[in-house]
Design a protein around this motif. Structure first.
Motif, mmCIF file in Angstrom:
data_model
loop_
_atom_site.group_PDB
_atom_site.id
_atom_site.type_symbol
_atom_site.label_atom_id
_atom_site.label_comp_id
_atom_site.label_asym_id
_atom_site.label_seq_id
_atom_site.Cartn_x
_atom_site.Cartn_y
_atom_site.Cartn_z
ATOM 1 N N ARG A 19 0.827 -1.211 0.000
ATOM 2 C CA ARG A 19 0.000 0.000 0.000
ATOM 3 C C ARG A 19 0.859 1.258 0.000
ATOM 4 O O ARG A 19 0.523 2.260 -0.641
ATOM 5 C CB ARG A 19 -0.938 -0.002 1.211
ATOM 6 C CG ARG A 19 -2.134 -0.916 1.051
ATOM 7 C CD ARG A 19 -3.009 -0.957 2.287
ATOM 8 N NE ARG A 19 -4.208 -1.761 2.063
ATOM 9 C CZ ARG A 19 -5.113 -2.057 2.985
ATOM 10 N NH1 ARG A 19 -4.950 -1.617 4.229
ATOM 11 N NH2 ARG A 19 -6.166 -2.788 2.687
ATOM 12 N N LYS A 65 -3.073 5.570 1.379
ATOM 13 C CA LYS A 65 -3.340 4.844 0.133
ATOM 14 C C LYS A 65 -4.616 5.330 -0.531
ATOM 15 O O LYS A 65 -4.659 5.558 -1.743
ATOM 16 C CB LYS A 65 -3.393 3.342 0.424
ATOM 17 C CG LYS A 65 -3.263 2.461 -0.824
ATOM 18 C CD LYS A 65 -4.592 2.251 -1.504
ATOM 19 C CE LYS A 65 -4.499 1.366 -2.709
ATOM 20 N NZ LYS A 65 -5.778 1.212 -3.422
ATOM 21 N N LEU A 66 -5.678 5.502 0.234
ATOM 22 C CA LEU A 66 -6.937 5.942 -0.369
ATOM 23 C C LEU A 66 -6.840 7.379 -0.868
ATOM 24 O O LEU A 66 -7.381 7.727 -1.934
ATOM 25 C CB LEU A 66 -8.104 5.765 0.599
ATOM 26 C CG LEU A 66 -8.240 6.618 1.865
ATOM 27 C CD1 LEU A 66 -8.954 7.926 1.584
ATOM 28 C CD2 LEU A 66 -8.988 5.850 2.946
ATOM 29 N N ARG A 87 -6.877 8.185 -5.072
ATOM 30 C CA ARG A 87 -7.951 8.989 -5.645
ATOM 31 C C ARG A 87 -7.411 10.289 -6.241
ATOM 32 O O ARG A 87 -7.814 10.715 -7.331
ATOM 33 C CB ARG A 87 -8.989 9.275 -4.566
ATOM 34 C CG ARG A 87 -10.157 10.137 -5.017
ATOM 35 C CD ARG A 87 -10.986 9.479 -6.118
ATOM 36 N NE ARG A 87 -11.582 8.251 -5.655
ATOM 37 C CZ ARG A 87 -12.701 8.181 -4.937
ATOM 38 N NH1 ARG A 87 -13.318 9.299 -4.585
ATOM 39 N NH2 ARG A 87 -13.203 7.019 -4.582
ATOM 40 N N PRO A 136 -6.418 3.295 -7.209
ATOM 41 C CA PRO A 136 -7.441 3.240 -6.157
ATOM 42 C C PRO A 136 -8.054 1.848 -5.988
ATOM 43 O O PRO A 136 -8.871 1.653 -5.090
ATOM 44 C CB PRO A 136 -8.515 4.235 -6.650
ATOM 45 C CG PRO A 136 -7.921 4.943 -7.811
ATOM 46 C CD PRO A 136 -6.893 4.039 -8.372
ATOM 47 N N THR A 170 -9.936 -0.979 -2.535
ATOM 48 C CA THR A 170 -10.596 0.192 -3.111
ATOM 49 C C THR A 170 -10.742 1.278 -2.043
ATOM 50 O O THR A 170 -10.521 1.046 -0.853
ATOM 51 C CB THR A 170 -11.987 -0.182 -3.643
ATOM 52 O OG1 THR A 170 -12.796 -0.618 -2.534
ATOM 53 C CG2 THR A 170 -11.906 -1.290 -4.679
ATOM 54 N N THR A 171 -11.156 2.447 -2.488
ATOM 55 C CA THR A 171 -11.313 3.564 -1.550
ATOM 56 C C THR A 171 -12.325 3.222 -0.458
ATOM 57 O O THR A 171 -12.121 3.538 0.720
ATOM 58 C CB THR A 171 -11.746 4.832 -2.310
ATOM 59 O OG1 THR A 171 -10.835 5.065 -3.382
ATOM 60 C CG2 THR A 171 -11.755 6.040 -1.390
ATOM 61 N N ASN A 172 -13.418 2.562 -0.829
ATOM 62 C CA ASN A 172 -14.414 2.183 0.177
ATOM 63 C C ASN A 172 -13.861 1.169 1.167
ATOM 64 O O ASN A 172 -14.062 1.281 2.387
ATOM 65 C CB ASN A 172 -15.659 1.605 -0.496
ATOM 66 C CG ASN A 172 -16.582 2.692 -1.017
ATOM 67 O OD1 ASN A 172 -16.441 3.858 -0.672
ATOM 68 N ND2 ASN A 172 -17.532 2.311 -1.855
ATOM 69 N N LEU A 209 -10.769 0.649 1.995
ATOM 70 C CA LEU A 209 -9.773 1.294 2.848
ATOM 71 C C LEU A 209 -10.433 2.196 3.883
ATOM 72 O O LEU A 209 -9.957 2.306 5.015
ATOM 73 C CB LEU A 209 -8.789 2.093 1.999
ATOM 74 C CG LEU A 209 -7.828 1.238 1.173
ATOM 75 C CD1 LEU A 209 -7.234 2.051 0.037
ATOM 76 C CD2 LEU A 209 -6.725 0.670 2.037
ATOM 77 N N SER A 210 -11.536 2.827 3.508
ATOM 78 C CA SER A 210 -12.262 3.662 4.466
ATOM 79 C C SER A 210 -12.788 2.814 5.617
ATOM 80 O O SER A 210 -12.727 3.224 6.783
ATOM 81 C CB SER A 210 -13.432 4.368 3.764
ATOM 82 O OG SER A 210 -12.970 5.192 2.718
ATOM 83 N N GLN A 226 -15.783 7.174 4.024
ATOM 84 C CA GLN A 226 -14.839 7.700 3.030
ATOM 85 C C GLN A 226 -14.560 9.182 3.286
ATOM 86 O O GLN A 226 -13.398 9.611 3.277
ATOM 87 C CB GLN A 226 -15.399 7.492 1.625
ATOM 88 C CG GLN A 226 -14.401 7.819 0.537
ATOM 89 C CD GLN A 226 -14.929 7.519 -0.848
ATOM 90 O OE1 GLN A 226 -14.880 8.370 -1.742
ATOM 91 N NE2 GLN A 226 -15.443 6.325 -1.051
ATOM 92 N N SER A 266 -12.342 9.609 6.279
ATOM 93 C CA SER A 266 -10.941 9.252 6.020
ATOM 94 C C SER A 266 -10.213 10.366 5.273
ATOM 95 O O SER A 266 -9.052 10.672 5.570
ATOM 96 C CB SER A 266 -10.877 7.947 5.219
ATOM 97 O OG SER A 266 -11.493 6.882 5.923
#
Length: 488
Positions: free
Chosen positions: A192, A279-280, A284, A319, A324-326, A328-329, A398, A401
């Motif tokens: 990551r 990472k997120l 993004r 991402p 994914t962003t979600n 990771l959130s 999200q 974060s």
């Protein structure tokens, strides 16, 4: 994890043809092997992962994603591991793996770490175990591995990604039974960070191209680089880049201390929370910044001959890979809950104290420090609200974060301003970041705590300070294709 490694990978990755991906997994695999406690692995595998001799060096993959999904590995993994028959194979192997790994990046690697369910009492275990797999036998034949197909991907086409069937592939048990996820998380944390470095280096590359092109391209009787609107665009991209880079250096500093066993409990808590945040955030922002960078170049950025569209396609994996962003959130929330909120408290208290000290040393930083401290306080308030409203915590994970990232980066920008004794460019960067990124702070608190004489003239002056003088690079430097050359 040291700063020299960050520096070299940051410079190398945009031109590496995605070689940073197997290097990231190799770096992570080395850490897993180092901590495995398996003498055979430490003596026979670790030296190859660390070797600088091309004839001895191994790259590693990581096989987690299966047909049922990649984010929920605990529930989606169908691969099973059967103990080998006594004397039926090479002495290093303990199991044979059977299953399909649906998305195996860097398929041309030498080894991989894979998750599977051990067969215990003729039944697949509920929890996963981690295994070491060699892709080829000593005679160079595949280790009972069938390549079903190569993936036709949106980007990263230089990097082979395959769907593999394991037909009794020889493997060695790395983790204790049922602790595979816990062990591979060590690898995932490192990959990551590499993903974040790749994201920031991609922003730097498109920004460098855009700056150079704007100094050459004439529009409306003057170079594009002299148009105030374009200067503002470049300054916004530059601030995004600097923010991501500051965050990466902060995390790598913490990881280095952790790997050397000299970190405090508070530093470990900050590291656990900031890795998924970094990472997120960088993944993004990379897509947003590369997209705007291509737009700033215009039609040339859309032409394949230039090689620029490839940057955007490759960026889109950032991402997604390693969460994914979600996902990771949700990992951010998990880190906070599993530590009984200590990780969030550690982040908020540390950076609040940091900006407080800065403001006492340089009074001109006081309005910014007050705003950041209020933002950090709001993070804790919002999380306490999450506890009483479970549906709200997931829907806002999200945004929450990204707010953590915004506050931490603002604190790091203040730290940079202290180091430079409030140099104009660093103050401009801080002002622009505060104005554009800390959107979660209420309008009333903004007007109370920040000197909002930040009018249009000041914003433009800051943009000029951030971007600096834009000049053409050497005419002998031509990294792009024929269409780009002819335009220049």
């Amino acid at each position: 994890f040291n700063f020299k490694k960050i520096k070299y990978s940051f410079l190398f990755q945009p031109s590496s043809g995605l070689y940073g991906c197997p290097l990231a997994m190799t770096d992570g695999a080395a850490r897993v092997v180092e901590l495995s406690g398996d003498n055979w692995m430490i003596e026979n595998v670790l030296p190859r992962l660390l070797s600088r001799d091309p004839s001895k060096f191994w790259t590693s993959g990581q096989w987690m994603t299966e047909r049922a999904g990649g984010s929920d590995v605990s529930g989606a993994t169908e691969t099973i591991a059967k103990p080998v028959e006594t004397g039926a194979c090479q002495g290093w192997a303990t199991h044979r793996l059977y299953g399909v790994k649906w998305f195996s990046s860097a398929t041309d690697c030498d080894m991989s770490l894979a998750l599977a369910r051990e067969i215990i009492d003729d039944q697949p275990a509920k929890k996963l175990t981690l295994f070491f797999v060699k892709l080829r036998n000593d005679d160079k034949s595949l280790n009972n591995i069938e390549i079903l197909r190569l993936k036709n991907k949106l980007g990263t086409k230089q990097l082979p990604t395959a769907e593999l069937r394991l037909n009794g592939a020889l493997a060695r048990k790395v983790s204790t039974s049922g602790n595979g996820v816990k062990h591979i998380v060590r690898m995932v944390n490192i990959t990551r960070i590499w993903n974040s470095i790749s994201a920031i280096s991609g922003i730097r590359r498109i920004l460098a191209i855009s700056r150079d092109y704007s100094a050459r391209r004439i529009a409306f009787s003057k170079p594009v680089s002299q148009h105030p609107l374009h200067i503002d665009l470049l300054s916004r991209l530059e601030v995004q880049f600097r923010g991501g880079l500051q965050l990466i250096f902060e995390i790598c500093h913490l990881l280095g201390r952790s790997e050397c066993d000299i970190s405090s409990e508070e530093e470990e808590l900050r590291l656990r929370l900031l890795i998924p945040v970094s990472k997120l955030f960088t993944g993004r922002k990379a897509i947003n910044c590369v997209t705007e960078g291509i737009e700033s170049i215009g039609g040339q950025g859309f032409v394949e001959d230039t090689g620029i569209p490839e940057i955007l396609r490759d960026t889109h994996v950032l991402p997604i890979w390693e969460g994914t962003t979600n996902i990771l959130s949700l990992d951010v929330l998990r880190a906070i809950y599993h530590s009984n909120k200590k990780s969030l408290d550690a982040v908020c208290s540390y950076y609040s104290e940091k900006v407080g000290r800065a403001a006492r040393q340089f009074p001109e930083l006081l309005p910014f420090a007050s705003n950041i401290r209020e933002g950090l306080s709001q993070l804790e308030t919002h999380f306490n609200q999450f506890i009483t409203e479970p549906d709200l915590q997931e829907s806002q994970a999200q945004r929450f974060s990204f707010c953590i990232a915004g506050c931490v980066i603002a604190a790091l920008f203040i730290d940079q301003a202290v180091e430079s004794k409030c140099a104009p460019a660093d103050m401009a960067t801080l002002r622009k970041w505060m104005f554009s990124e800390l959107l979660f702070v209420s309008a009333s608190s903004q007007s109370k705590n920040l000197p909002w004489t930040y009018d249009v003239k000041t914003q433009y002056q800051d943009s000029v300070l951030i971007v600096g003088k834009i000049e053409k690079t050497s005419d002998s430097y031509r990294p792009f294709g024929p269409s780009f050359r002819s335009m220049l």
